[in-house]
Design an enzyme around this catalytic site. Structure first.
Site, short mmCIF file in Angstrom:
data_model
loop_
_atom_site.label_atom_id
_atom_site.label_comp_id
_atom_site.label_asym_id
_atom_site.label_seq_id
_atom_site.Cartn_x
_atom_site.Cartn_y
_atom_site.Cartn_z
N SER A 1 0.88 -1.19 0.00
CA SER A 1 0.00 0.00 0.00
C SER A 1 0.91 1.22 0.00
CB SER A 1 -0.85 -0.02 1.29
OG SER A 1 -1.43 1.23 1.55
N TYR B 1 -1.63 -0.94 10.42
CA TYR B 1 -1.70 -1.13 8.96
C TYR B 1 -0.38 -0.66 8.31
CZ TYR B 1 -3.81 -1.10 4.28
OH TYR B 1 -4.10 -1.35 2.95
N1 LIG Z 1 -8.79 -0.63 -0.83
C1 LIG Z 1 -7.73 0.16 -0.83
O1 LIG Z 1 -7.84 1.40 -0.93
C2 LIG Z 1 -6.35 -0.42 -0.69
C3 LIG Z 1 -5.25 0.43 -0.83
C4 LIG Z 1 -3.98 -0.10 -0.69
C5 LIG Z 1 -3.78 -1.44 -0.45
N2 LIG Z 1 -4.88 -2.24 -0.32
C6 LIG Z 1 -4.62 -3.66 -0.02
O2 LIG Z 1 -5.15 -4.45 -1.06
C7 LIG Z 1 -5.60 -5.71 -0.54
C8 LIG Z 1 -7.05 -5.93 -0.93
O3 LIG Z 1 -7.84 -4.86 -0.42
P1 LIG Z 1 -9.39 -4.67 -0.79
O4 LIG Z 1 -9.66 -3.23 -0.90
O5 LIG Z 1 -9.75 -5.56 -1.90
O6 LIG Z 1 -10.02 -5.17 0.60
P2 LIG Z 1 -11.27 -6.14 0.84
O7 LIG Z 1 -11.56 -6.07 2.30
O8 LIG Z 1 -12.35 -5.84 -0.14
O9 LIG Z 1 -10.65 -7.55 0.46
C9 LIG Z 1 -9.74 -8.22 1.31
C10 LIG Z 1 -10.13 -9.68 1.31
O10 LIG Z 1 -9.20 -10.40 2.14
C11 LIG Z 1 -9.94 -11.40 2.80
N3 LIG Z 1 -9.25 -11.85 4.02
C12 LIG Z 1 -9.10 -11.17 5.17
N4 LIG Z 1 -8.50 -11.94 6.08
C13 LIG Z 1 -8.27 -13.13 5.49
C14 LIG Z 1 -7.69 -14.35 5.92
N5 LIG Z 1 -7.23 -14.50 7.18
N6 LIG Z 1 -7.61 -15.38 5.05
C15 LIG Z 1 -8.08 -15.26 3.78
N7 LIG Z 1 -8.64 -14.13 3.31
C16 LIG Z 1 -8.73 -13.08 4.16
C17 LIG Z 1 -11.27 -10.72 3.15
O11 LIG Z 1 -12.29 -11.66 3.47
C18 LIG Z 1 -11.52 -9.90 1.92
O12 LIG Z 1 -12.37 -10.55 0.98
C19 LIG Z 1 -5.36 -5.65 0.97
O13 LIG Z 1 -4.15 -6.28 1.29
C20 LIG Z 1 -5.30 -4.17 1.23
O14 LIG Z 1 -4.58 -3.87 2.41
C21 LIG Z 1 -6.16 -1.78 -0.45
#
Ligand SMILES: NC(=O)c1ccc[n+]([C@@H]2O[C@H](COP(=O)([O-])OP(=O)(O)OC[C@H]3O[C@@H](n4cnc5c(N)ncnc54)[C@H](O)[C@@H]3O)[C@@H](O)[C@H]2O)c1
Length: 257
Positions: free
Chosen positions: A143, A156
């Site tokens: 991120s 985070y």
């Molecule tokens: N959304 C943003 O703005 C953003 C920005 C930077 C980085 N990210 C990173 O991108 C990745 C995806 O984010 P997103 O926005 O799709 O979030 P999201 O919450 O929509 O998706 C994350 C998924 O991970 C799954 N998950 C959580 N714990 C788990 C576990 N123990 N085992 C298996 N699956 C698990 C959740 O059930 C969820 O479906 C994350 O690592 C997040 O930190 C997101």
């Protein structure tokens, strides 16, 4: 004509979430078959709709923090598809928002458990599969919080900095075996996760927090999950054949400002 990811097999964690699902869809459109892993009970309805060919989608319920569960998912992927060419090590959680002195220890531990131990376990389990094949591309989800600090988000931020370190270490260890390991560093993406962070930072003023974050981005908007997926697809493909140990910001210029 073959598409760039023709006959490639991609394992994606957090595949029921915004970025995981968008990426599964884009990789499948470009020819890959997808092993989609998320927690037990996750809603895969939209993903099944996006990839209706059941021969090219394997849905896996598993926990990235549990070695036995995770190992079972990796084994099922290899049993079904024979190999893993692409690994999108993406599952993550945001935790809560609070200044460091007020940050709950149990939440800090949970964020590290999923975002760091989960990413480490993924590397530990998938690298040996790729070593056998002599090639592979791994993309870890960090991120912008893996590059700079963010008030209220200590767990985070710490976890996503760790993902950059794991990426560089894995790249250095396994480059000679034909395995490339890179990470993506998205900025704010329109998603459930950002809505949750906005609420945590602004309680009842989430809309103002959203506007404030967007105003700090040189492109003056949040990104979309599809815009992240496009970069993952590039890193997954041979178009990025000499890219290893890199981090790719997908942040509208946020960290360049
Ligand atoms: N959304 C943003 O703005 C953003 C920005 C930077 C980085 N990210 C990173 O991108 C990745 C995806 O984010 P997103 O926005 O799709 O979030 P999201 O919450 O929509 O998706 C994350 C998924 O991970 C799954 N998950 C959580 N714990 C788990 C576990 N123990 N085992 C298996 N699956 C698990 C959740 O059930 C969820 O479906 C994350 O690592 C997040 O930190 C997101």
């Amino acid at each position: 004509m073959d598409t760039p990811l023709h006959e490639k097999i991609a394992l994606i964690t957090g595949a029921a979430g915004a970025i995981g699902m968008a990426t599964a869809t884009v990789l499948a459109e470009r020819g890959a078959s997808i092993a989609a892993m998320d927690v037990k009970g996750a809603d895969f309805t939209a993903l099944r709709k996006a990839i209706p060919d059941t021969k090219r989608l394997l849905v896996l319920e598993g926990d990235v923090t549990d070695e036995a569960s995770y190992s079972g998912c990796v084994a099922s992927t290899v049993k079904t598809f024979g190999k893993i060419d692409i690994f999108f090590n993406n599952a993550g959680i945001e935790g809560t928002a609070a200044p460091i002195p007020d940050f709950p220890l149990d939440v800090f531990r949970k964020v590290i458990e999923v975002n760091v131990i989960g990413v480490f376990l993924g590397l530990k389990l998938v690298i040996p599969v790729m070593v056998k094949a002599g090639c592979g591309s791994i993309i870890n989800s960090s991120s912008v919080a893996g590059l700079i600090g963010s008030a209220g988000m200590c767990a985070y931020v710490a976890s996503k900095h760790a993902v950059v370190g794991l990426t560089q270490t894995a790249a250095v260890e396994w480059g000679a075996h034909g395995i490339r390991v890179n990470c993506i560093n998205p900025g704010p993406i329109e998603s459930r996760m950002m809505a949750s962070i906005e609420k945590g930072l602004g309680a009842d003023a989430a809309a103002a927090v959203h506007a404030g974050i967007a105003a700090k981005v040189p492109m003056l908007r949040y990104g979309t999950a599809g815009e992240v997926a496009g970069v993952v697809a590039f890193l997954a493909s041979d178009d990025s054949g000499y890219v290893n140990g890199a981090f790719y910001t997908v942040d509208g210029g946020l960290t360049a400002a």
